[in-house]
Design an enzyme around this catalytic site. Sequence first.
Site, PDB file in Angstrom:
ATOM      1  N   LYS A 277       0.854  -1.194   0.000  1.00  0.00           N
ATOM      2  CA  LYS A 277       0.000   0.000   0.000  1.00  0.00           C
ATOM      3  C   LYS A 277       0.889   1.242   0.000  1.00  0.00           C
ATOM      4  O   LYS A 277       1.868   1.320   0.743  1.00  0.00           O
ATOM      5  CB  LYS A 277      -0.902   0.005   1.237  1.00  0.00           C
ATOM      6  CG  LYS A 277      -2.032  -1.007   1.185  1.00  0.00           C
ATOM      7  CD  LYS A 277      -3.028  -0.811   2.308  1.00  0.00           C
ATOM      8  CE  LYS A 277      -3.969   0.333   2.002  1.00  0.00           C
ATOM      9  NZ  LYS A 277      -5.103   0.405   2.959  1.00  0.00           N
ATOM     10  N   GLU A 360     -20.288  -6.001   8.542  1.00  0.00           N
ATOM     11  CA  GLU A 360     -21.240  -5.202   9.311  1.00  0.00           C
ATOM     12  C   GLU A 360     -22.273  -6.068  10.036  1.00  0.00           C
ATOM     13  O   GLU A 360     -22.631  -5.773  11.184  1.00  0.00           O
ATOM     14  CB  GLU A 360     -21.946  -4.200   8.391  1.00  0.00           C
ATOM     15  CG  GLU A 360     -21.054  -3.103   7.848  1.00  0.00           C
ATOM     16  CD  GLU A 360     -20.236  -3.530   6.639  1.00  0.00           C
ATOM     17  OE1 GLU A 360     -19.317  -2.784   6.243  1.00  0.00           O
ATOM     18  OE2 GLU A 360     -20.518  -4.624   6.089  1.00  0.00           O
ATOM     19  N   ARG A 388     -26.282  -2.631   5.144  1.00  0.00           N
ATOM     20  CA  ARG A 388     -26.019  -4.056   4.973  1.00  0.00           C
ATOM     21  C   ARG A 388     -26.423  -4.856   6.206  1.00  0.00           C
ATOM     22  O   ARG A 388     -26.598  -6.065   6.136  1.00  0.00           O
ATOM     23  CB  ARG A 388     -24.532  -4.270   4.689  1.00  0.00           C
ATOM     24  CG  ARG A 388     -23.979  -3.386   3.597  1.00  0.00           C
ATOM     25  CD  ARG A 388     -22.590  -3.783   3.205  1.00  0.00           C
ATOM     26  NE  ARG A 388     -22.587  -4.263   1.840  1.00  0.00           N
ATOM     27  CZ  ARG A 388     -21.598  -4.957   1.276  1.00  0.00           C
ATOM     28  NH1 ARG A 388     -20.551  -5.282   1.981  1.00  0.00           N
ATOM     29  NH2 ARG A 388     -21.674  -5.351   0.038  1.00  0.00           N
TER      30      ARG A 388
END
Length: 612
Positions: A277, A360, A388
């Site tokens: 990253k 979630e 969600r």
Amino acid sequence: MLLDLINSPSDVKKLSIAELEQLSAEIRQFIISSVGKNGGHLASNLGTVELTLALHKAFDIPSDALIFDVGHQAYTHKILTGRKEKFARLRRADGCSGFPSPDESPSDTGVSGHAGVAVSLAGGILEGRKKSGDSHCAIAVIGDGSLTSGVTFEGLNSGKSSAKKLIIILNDNQMSISKNVGSMSRCLNRIISGNFYNRLRNRLREISRPRKKLYSLLSRIDDAVKSAMLPPGLLFQELGFRYFGPVDGHDTAALLELFNRIKELEGPILLHVLTTKGKGCSFAEEKPSLYHGVSGYEPVTGLLPPSGGSFSKAFGHALVRQAEKDERIEAVSAAMIDGTGLRVFAQDYPTRCHDTGIAECHAVIFACGLAVAGRKPVCALYSTFAQRAFDCIYHDAVLAKLNVVFVLDRAGIVEDGPTHHGIYDLAFLTAMPGLVIMAPRNYAMLDYMLDFALKHQGPVVLRYPRGVEGELASHAQPGTLQYGKAEIVRSGNGPVIWAMGAEIETALRTANIIKEQTGLDCCIIDPCFIKPFDTETAKKFSDRHVIVIEDHAVSGGLGRILFSSIDSPPGLLRANYGWPDEIISYGKIAEIRAKYNMTPEAIAADIIEKLK
């Protein structure tokens, strides 16, 4: 510059490996410059430059469907597919969106704003294409964080039966398996993806198939050898995938060699790619989490703009203060510890802070489990991601009447656009019986409401925007917070403006303009509790002009609740200012508000015109 010559994927196919490496460096600088100016997702995109270039070189995109999961690693793809000029105005109303969108380009397959969708979408595309004889591939690029999403595992579980041309690229920038990157790994990848090995493998299976014991023995030997050499692939092999990797995701030559081999093989295939990253940008490599999603920075030094207050930070500090008084308080979030302001809580109370990853539903049910065990869980999610977990909030918290506090950050519109706007939560949450819903107008009110929520018996929702408290709203100090009671923020004998949460600031500015231009002194009311709603106060002021201002879709928000609770005598104005029943695009908040006439100036002008 090579980048000046790239306008479509066909231009990429003409480049040599050396030219691709040069183009990688140019794209990195372009991304660093554009994100620094406009904001966006930096570290994740810098890690996928070579990978995306190799995919466009080796495959026929978009005939070979390319799906990014999630879309915040797709910037290089956007630049290569005819959106270079727009990308310089990333996340601006006249520029490029921050996530893939089919409306923006046919090269974008599906909408990619929430994690977990890529594998299932790719499988469905291939199953549908199979019926029409289309033999192109579908490539799902998923991050290692997506593996915490249950939806991804559902897709992997059925992947074997979906199609033979399914290729999953696991972009791994965190897992500690670097020991497998080296000459042995490259050699084995070359062998098991090569024509000789696959012809021999298939021939041996064909010969041994009638002899079940021999066939079984050869299959076990094949699996055992790969499992011994490549233990990370064992899980995927057990799910029916042919596993390749790990491979260096910044080695363009190695990626191209492997892509050109595996695209001819029958799938489903999973290729494990290791990336860094923030690759090529020192400050993003050193602090990838800090530079994951940013509102802007100085491109050379990485210096971020001064960080002021925000509702997220106010919540984090308020929760720490509550935790000091009550050791039962626990925090839960789904891969959003930093984004929801919980970092300070995690530092002070590491054993009481739980990050479930991008899951979630699990976060909500886990919080419910904590409540069952006598703890006081506070589950912090972005409003858009709470969608969600809709069923879990109802099934596991509301039905069980558990003492769980749900904190919905990013409620309202955000710069990232339709995949991230938090303007629909009230539409489904207000339908749940026994669920208390509040919206603080400033940081002081947030303190009061969090304290109330932690003491309340039953589930509670607090919702607030990403931004800061307003200059005027910050001076509108709360009185005594009474359950289910609204609060008059500003007295006046003119029209009544109801405003929710941080929109009190918009209401105060709107009222000032109306008074300056007409002399009418507006009364401003903060409902404080969206549910249970104060119908008594609503009816008390129903003999006046009534206006609602809300950072929510008008089809299911405060206005719907208010106007359904009062009569509408003839001659009195009833107006609701919020987001219309359409997909709200991306852009700077000020741009979006101006487009939809949601500024104090526009609202005041419209009210004055209607009152005439």
